[in-house]
Design an enzyme around this catalytic site. Structure first.
Site, short mmCIF file in Angstrom:
data_model
loop_
_atom_site.label_atom_id
_atom_site.label_comp_id
_atom_site.label_asym_id
_atom_site.label_seq_id
_atom_site.Cartn_x
_atom_site.Cartn_y
_atom_site.Cartn_z
N ARG A 18 34.82 45.90 62.82
CA ARG A 18 34.54 46.16 61.40
C ARG A 18 34.75 44.92 60.55
NH1 ARG A 18 38.35 50.33 59.62
NH2 ARG A 18 39.58 49.40 61.26
N ASN A 36 35.11 53.23 61.27
CA ASN A 36 35.33 53.82 62.59
C ASN A 36 35.03 55.32 62.50
OD1 ASN A 36 36.19 51.49 63.86
ND2 ASN A 36 38.35 51.92 63.57
#
Length: 89
Positions: A18, A36
């Site tokens: 990320r 996520n």
């Protein structure tokens, strides 16, 4: 302007996926997010220049060095979903 939602599967959680995606997106002047998901995938929404989204899509196929991308899914998204800037959830 354009927008797309990506679902990235493989070893993509716990490997800075990320944060690395955010770095790439900010460098490409894209808005959106990387989150996520409970099933182990990462969801990425990107909005901005269509060519920049394509460059991000190419990067997402491999991700950062410690990641292993097994599958990349893409679907259309609304620009209004992106918000301001690019954030990690």
């Amino acid at each position: 302007m354009s927008a797309a939602r990506f679902y990235v599967s493989g070893k993509v959680q716990g490997v800075w996926f990320r944060a690395s995606t955010r770095e790439q997106a900010v460098g490409l002047e894209l808005r959106g997010y990387a989150n996520n998901l409970r099933d182990g995938r990462v969801e990425v929404l990107a909005a901005g220049d269509a060519a920049a989204i394509e460059r991000l899509a190419q990067w997402l196929r491999h991700g950062p060095p410690n990641a292993r991308v097994d599958r990349l899914e893409r679907e259309p998204a609304g620009e209004d979903e992106a918000g301001d800037g690019f954030v990690c959830g």
